[in-house]
Each structure stands twice: as C-alpha cells, then as structure tokens.
Scaffold this motif. Structure first.
Motif, PDB file in Angstrom:
ATOM      1  N   ARG A 399       0.808  -1.220   0.000  1.00 15.41           N
ATOM      2  CA  ARG A 399       0.000   0.000   0.000  1.00 15.41           C
ATOM      3  C   ARG A 399       0.846   1.277   0.000  1.00 15.41           C
ATOM      4  NH1 ARG A 399      -5.261  -0.395   0.191  1.00 15.41           N
ATOM      5  NH2 ARG A 399      -6.279  -2.328   0.860  1.00 15.41           N
ATOM      6  N   CYS A 400       2.128   1.151  -0.245  1.00 14.55           N
ATOM      7  CA  CYS A 400       2.993   2.325  -0.192  1.00 14.55           C
ATOM      8  C   CYS A 400       2.728   3.304  -1.328  1.00 14.55           C
ATOM      9  CB  CYS A 400       4.466   1.892  -0.202  1.00 14.55           C
ATOM     10  SG  CYS A 400       4.973   1.123   1.355  1.00 14.55           S
ATOM     11  N   ARG A 401       2.051   2.875  -2.396  1.00 15.74           N
ATOM     12  CA  ARG A 401       1.753   3.768  -3.508  1.00 15.74           C
ATOM     13  C   ARG A 401       0.257   3.983  -3.683  1.00 15.74           C
ATOM     14  NH1 ARG A 401       5.823   5.014  -7.080  1.00 15.74           N
ATOM     15  NH2 ARG A 401       7.843   4.063  -6.638  1.00 15.74           N
ATOM     16  N   ASP A 402      -0.509   3.752  -2.630  1.00  8.25           N
ATOM     17  CA  ASP A 402      -1.962   3.903  -2.714  1.00  8.25           C
ATOM     18  C   ASP A 402      -2.384   5.343  -2.958  1.00  8.25           C
ATOM     19  OD1 ASP A 402      -2.156   1.229  -2.197  1.00  8.25           O
ATOM     20  OD2 ASP A 402      -3.536   1.434  -0.510  1.00  8.25           O
ATOM     21  N   SER A 403      -3.551   5.502  -3.592  1.00  8.98           N
ATOM     22  CA  SER A 403      -4.220   6.796  -3.591  1.00  8.98           C
ATOM     23  C   SER A 403      -4.756   7.051  -2.182  1.00  8.98           C
ATOM     24  CB  SER A 403      -5.376   6.804  -4.578  1.00  8.98           C
ATOM     25  OG  SER A 403      -4.922   6.597  -5.889  1.00  8.98           O
ATOM     26  N   ARG A 404      -4.872   8.340  -1.828  1.00  7.29           N
ATOM     27  CA  ARG A 404      -5.405   8.702  -0.507  1.00  7.29           C
ATOM     28  C   ARG A 404      -6.684   9.514  -0.672  1.00  7.29           C
ATOM     29  NH1 ARG A 404      -0.400   9.731  -2.275  1.00  7.29           N
ATOM     30  NH2 ARG A 404      -0.220  11.780  -1.375  1.00  7.29           N
ATOM     31  N   TYR A 405      -7.636   9.252   0.157  1.00  8.83           N
ATOM     32  CA  TYR A 405      -8.948   9.900   0.070  1.00  8.83           C
ATOM     33  C   TYR A 405      -9.339  10.345   1.475  1.00  8.83           C
ATOM     34  CZ  TYR A 405     -14.068  10.135  -0.209  1.00  8.83           C
ATOM     35  OH  TYR A 405     -15.375  10.533  -0.120  1.00  8.83           O
ATOM     36  N   ASN A 406     -10.016  11.489   1.569  1.00 13.58           N
ATOM     37  CA  ASN A 406     -10.539  11.865   2.883  1.00 13.58           C
ATOM     38  C   ASN A 406     -11.885  12.556   2.765  1.00 13.58           C
ATOM     39  OD1 ASN A 406     -10.087  14.898   2.776  1.00 13.58           O
ATOM     40  ND2 ASN A 406      -7.993  14.161   2.463  1.00 13.58           N
ATOM     41  N   GLN A 407     -12.652  12.417   3.814  1.00 12.96           N
ATOM     42  CA  GLN A 407     -13.951  13.068   3.926  1.00 12.96           C
ATOM     43  C   GLN A 407     -14.306  13.170   5.402  1.00 12.96           C
ATOM     44  OE1 GLN A 407     -16.951  11.659   1.276  1.00 12.96           O
ATOM     45  NE2 GLN A 407     -18.636  12.587   2.397  1.00 12.96           N
ATOM     46  N   PHE A 408     -15.159  14.150   5.720  1.00 15.85           N
ATOM     47  CA  PHE A 408     -15.547  14.372   7.112  1.00 15.85           C
ATOM     48  C   PHE A 408     -17.069  14.398   7.220  1.00 15.85           C
ATOM     49  CE2 PHE A 408     -11.335  15.489   8.680  1.00 15.85           C
ATOM     50  CZ  PHE A 408     -10.693  15.879   7.520  1.00 15.85           C
ATOM     51  N   LEU A 409     -17.576  13.764   8.272  1.00 18.07           N
ATOM     52  CA  LEU A 409     -18.992  13.818   8.623  1.00 18.07           C
ATOM     53  C   LEU A 409     -19.113  14.395  10.025  1.00 18.07           C
ATOM     54  CD1 LEU A 409     -20.236  10.272   7.484  1.00 18.07           C
ATOM     55  CD2 LEU A 409     -20.369  12.406   6.210  1.00 18.07           C
ATOM     56  N   CYS A 410     -20.184  15.140  10.256  1.00 18.03           N
ATOM     57  CA  CYS A 410     -20.366  15.731  11.581  1.00 18.03           C
ATOM     58  C   CYS A 410     -21.828  15.606  12.014  1.00 18.03           C
ATOM     59  CB  CYS A 410     -19.967  17.207  11.563  1.00 18.03           C
ATOM     60  SG  CYS A 410     -20.051  18.011  13.191  1.00 18.03           S
ATOM     61  N   ILE A 411     -22.031  15.318  13.282  1.00 17.66           N
ATOM     62  CA  ILE A 411     -23.360  15.307  13.865  1.00 17.66           C
ATOM     63  C   ILE A 411     -23.369  16.278  15.046  1.00 17.66           C
ATOM     64  CG2 ILE A 411     -22.849  13.367  15.418  1.00 17.66           C
ATOM     65  CD1 ILE A 411     -25.724  12.411  14.921  1.00 17.66           C
ATOM     66  N   GLU A 412     -24.459  17.026  15.177  1.00 15.72           N
ATOM     67  CA  GLU A 412     -24.528  18.065  16.201  1.00 15.72           C
ATOM     68  C   GLU A 412     -25.278  17.623  17.449  1.00 15.72           C
ATOM     69  OE1 GLU A 412     -26.351  21.268  14.166  1.00 15.72           O
ATOM     70  OE2 GLU A 412     -24.693  21.564  12.769  1.00 15.72           O
ATOM     71  N   VAL A 413     -26.300  16.773  17.297  1.00 13.00           N
ATOM     72  CA  VAL A 413     -27.093  16.310  18.427  1.00 13.00           C
ATOM     73  C   VAL A 413     -27.203  14.798  18.361  1.00 13.00           C
ATOM     74  CG1 VAL A 413     -28.442  18.426  18.701  1.00 13.00           C
ATOM     75  CG2 VAL A 413     -29.220  16.696  17.077  1.00 13.00           C
TER      76      VAL A 413
END
Length: 536
Positions: A399-413
């Motif tokens: 996995r040393c040459r993998d693509s990287r992906y990110n995303q964030f989810l948020c909940i308030e209550v």
C-alpha cells in the motif's frame, strides 16, 4: 539501500539509471542521466516484461513515435528523445525529465481561480489541437486521438517565461486516425472520462477527446465529477455517459454563465452538438479569458499556510455531509516526478517533519493492534495533525503507492461529534478504511479539528504489526478548501452546543459512514479505472 538491480545500470552505453520514479501495469519509469550529454537528467520508460508480445511492443513503439513527432510541433507535448531495445530485448524510450505538479493533485488542493484556469486550458487546447491536426506517419498525414484526456495526464510545470507550462502526457492508447485504414471497435480509456461513442467502441475523432476535456474542465472549477454512475461498472458508466445529464455548476462558485455553457456543450451526448475541435473551444473562451487577464498570485504548490475562513452559520441538518467537497489524491506513480526541493520529500511532507515522524515509536499507551488514532505532532513552533495506524507488514508493503482519500462527517445532536474518514486505495487490494472520531466538546478534538482546517493537510504514519519501533510508511493527504471551511464551522458550533450522549452520536455517524462507503468506492474506483493498464 535499494535492491532494484537496475539502479546505476548503464543502458545503451549512454544512460545511467538513477532511481525508480513511477511504475504500473504497463511498465516502469526511471530517472536517469545522459552520460553523453554531461549527465543531463532524463526519464526512461520500460515496457513491462509481462507485456512482451508483438502487439504491445508495437503499441509501445507507436507511443514513443507519436510523442517524438508531436513534441516537434508543440511544447505542450512531452518530448521523447530516444528509443531502443536493451540487452534483454525489453523496449524502452527516453523522455525529457519533467518536474511539476499533476493537475489531479492541483485540483485536490484548492479550487482553481479563473485566471489560472484560462491559462491552463489555453495550453491544453494547443496541445490537443496539435495532436488532432496530426503528424506525418508512414508518409501520410494522420490525426492523433488521445483517448485518455484526464487530470492525471496533464502536468503543470513552473516556467520562467510562461509562469506555468502545461504538458499533455501519456499517449499510450492514442489512436492514429488514418483515412481508409481498418478501424478497431474495442473500448479503451478511463471510464469516468469516456465519451458515449468511446464506450460503444465506435470509430473516434477529435470530438471524443473534447467530451473528456469538458469533464476535466468541470472538475478543475468544482473539484467534483459532473457525472456519476449508480454502480462503478462498465454498464453503470455506459448508462451515465449516455443518459445522465451533467450536474449544473453550483451558483456559489460564480462560474460565468458563458463559460459554464461552453463546458456543458463539450459534454454533449451527441458529438455533433459539441465544439468540433479544440481551437473552437479556445476561440469561444478567449473573450472571457481577457476579462480575467490579470497577474496571478504566486502559486502555492504546497498549501501549508493558514487560510481565511469566512463565518457562515451551520446548517440545521443533524448530520452534515459535504459530499461534493471530497478529494481523491493520486499516488506518485507517473512518469513525471513531482518537483523536489531541499526542504521537501516526494509526498510533500517536509524533510524536518519526515525526520521527526520516522523517529517516533508507536505510543506505549496504545495497544499494538490494527487500530487508528489521531495525534498532533510538534515541528518547531508548528502543530501538525497526523493519523496513526497499524497494518500487517505484507499489506503495508503493498500500500505504499496507494491513492489517498478523505472526507468528514459531523453530527450536532445529541453530542457534537466529527467522523474523520481516510481511505487508502489501490486496484489490487481495494480500499483500506482508516476512520476515527473527534469529540468536539473536548480540548483534543477541538485542537485536531482546527489544526486540520488551518494546515489543509495531515501526515499518515503507518506501522507494521509487531514492529512498533518506527513507522514503516509516511505519506500525506490534502484537505479540500471547502472541507477546511466546514471544519472551522463545525468546531465553532461544537463549542456552543451542549453535549449529552457521545456514544449515541458515534452510532449515528457509524451508520451514515456505512451507507456512504459505497459512494466513496465508486469515486475511488472511477479515478483509478483504466482499461489500458496505464497507471502512471
């Protein structure tokens, strides 16, 4: 110490192989030195030994020939200098060594301002126009259809006279359009960028490249794909390219209406409804470009600085999902090596940071298991967000040459909680998910969230199971600017809201995350799907 037997090898009594800079199913690319010309740096591409058949040899030689002839016509095509076959009967060709930023990485870092967009588009048009006008091949004027126009095949270089010089790369599946020649009716290309007629395996002309270019221009301005399938399969993409209209531009992006019209026209399902050549695209855009013809600010290839975050009220949705802001960052597996300076490594992690990270052992208070956790690393007077994980050694090596992906989810209550999703991806192993939760009512959660927003990137430290003494692989992931803005809003809101049940919020985020995985995989697979086996 490298175990690659090709390192320091002398090729054709002229080229010394220095180091491997890219590899894929099609072959390998090395940085080398031309000893005949005083050690001039070159890039040398070898055909994979698993593809040593007459058909692939012919295609490999054709790729070199096309680039060599086209680069004589246009500075916007990668220049090929030499072609040969080594002592093991493996073909290779020698190219100019390019140091710059891949357009795919540029799109991942920030939304592109219109002046820069027009400057880059103009040069791509010139390169495409040179290819479509054709070359003399076997005594006949022959048009070249690229068939794989996409951001990862565009390189942007710093240039003293132009500011930025743009190169079109990878003519590995380019088609020679010769009058009277027998036409093959097979599909080749990258699914997410293919024209409807390309999906059908029809005879192609320049208008197929224009469709792909339209998708890429949309992505340059929005950071997103204009068309997404229901499933990441050939059938899913076939239906999407034939039936799904492109998503309109977000009004908040302030894309000029005439520009949006031109880009949408490029993505017309019928090629008769598209601009008929690349020159037509630029002639339509040039009056708009002149309105934005002003000096560009210094291009920041490494977004380390803090950004200005406007104060915007958080939405009333209980779970916020900025799905349209996600980014996929391609691994450095291409023929052009990313620009290196004395202060940075290939993955844009500063050398000082890399040295600090590589000395850090797995924390004593964390079990040596396949877990993921966040941590802030201090580099001089800077706080650097990081994600730590432990994997099997064998998997980690793959996995040393993998693509990287990110995303964030948020909940308030009932409790303000953030889910930070990172995925590593390659075609062989698929996705490796690295999720972690940040409690926005805690000091640590607030610190990490705000540092992520301010830095715009984070380090990923991966340790091999059973080897806690130092990380085995260090890389970096970049966060899109709109996600950075959202992180600040969530952090501000998290301070104001009352918290009551963290476990309930985690459970709701976990459920949303499981539902989202399928969509994320479609994006990841679409970005990496390329039936011609070219992964640079």
């Amino acid at each position: 110490m490298s175990t690659d037997p090709n390192i320091n090898r002398i090729l054709a009594e002229r080229y010394r192989l220095a180091d491997l800079v890219g590899q894929g199913a099609m072959g390998r690319v090395y940085r080398g030195e031309d000893t005949t010309l005083g050690g001039v740096t070159v890039a040398i591409k070898f055909l994979s030994q698993t593809l040593l058949n007459d058909k692939m040899r012919e295609r490999f030689e054709r790729e070199a020939t096309i680039c060599a002839l086209l680069s004589e016509k246009s500075i916007h095509i990668v220049r090929v200098r030499d072609y040969g076959v080594d002592e093991h009967d493996i073909p290779f060709y020698v190219m100019e060594y390019l140091q710059g930023d891949n357009l795919n990485d540029i799109i991942a870092k920030t939304l592109m301002p219109l002046p820069r967009f027009f400057k880059i588009v103009r040069q791509i048009c010139l390169g495409m126009e040179a290819a479509h006008e054709g070359i003399k091949f076997n005594g006949e004027q022959t048009s070249i259809i690229h068939r794989d126009i996409k951001p990862s095949n565009i390189l942007v270089l710093e240039d003293a006279s132009l500011g930025e010089l743009v190169k079109v790369l990878d003519f590995g599946i380019a088609k020679l359009s010769q009058a009277g020649a027998a036409q093959t009716h097979s599909f080749m290309g990258t699914l997410a960028y293919c024209s409807p007629e390309q999906m059908e395996g029809k005879e192609l002309d320049s208008r197929s490249d224009i469709y792909s270019f339209g998708i890429m221009m949309y992505e340059m301005l929005t950071g997103d794909m204009p068309i997404m399938p229901e499933t990441n399969s050939f059938g899913g993409w076939y239906r999407a390219h034939h039936e799904t209209p492109p998503i309109p531009f977000d009004p908040n992006l302030s894309v000029p209406t005439p520009l949006a019209f031109i880009i949408m026209q490029c993505m017309a399902k019928s090629r008769e409804d598209r601009p008929q050549n690349a020159g037509d695209i630029w002639r339509a855009m040039e009056p708009l470009a002149k309105q934005f013809d002003r000096p560009l600010p210094q291009v920041a290839f490494h977004p380390d600085a803090a950004i200005s975050i406007p104060q915007v009220n958080v939405t009333d949705e209980s779970i916020a999902d900025p799905e349209d802001n996600t980014q996929i960052i391609a691994a450095s597996q291409r023929l052009e090596a990313r620009a290196q300076t004395q202060s940075r490594t290939n993955d844009d992690v500063t050398i000082a940071t890399a040295e600090i990270c590589k000395r850090l052992p797995w924390p004593n208070d964390k079990p040596q298991q396949k877990i993921v956790f966040p941590q802030v690393i201090t580099e001089e007077h800077h706080a650097i967000p990081s994600l730590w994980g432990m994997l099997d050694r064998e998997e980690l090596q793959k996995r040393c040459r993998d693509s990287r992906y990110n995303q964030f989810l948020c909940i308030e209550v009932p409790h303000p909680m953030l889910l930070w999703i990172t995925a590593l991806y390659n075609n062989e192993l698929g996705a490796k998910w690295l999720p972690c939760y940040l409690d926005l009512k805690t000091t640590v959660g607030q610190q990490i969230t705000r540092t992520l927003a301010q830095r715009g990137d984070y380090c990923i430290l991966l340790f091999a199971l059973g080897h806690p003494e130092r990380c085995m692989h260090l890389t970096k992931a970049t966060i899109a600017i709109r996600q950075r803005q959202q992180l600040i809003r969530w952090a501000d809101q998290g301070q104001q809201l009352r918290g009551s049940d963290p476990d309930a919020s985690k459970q709701r985020l976990r459920e949303a995350y499981q539902e989202l995985k399928g969509k994320i995989l479609i994006k990841l697979e679409a970005a990496r799907t390329n039936t011609n086996l070219m992964d640079y």
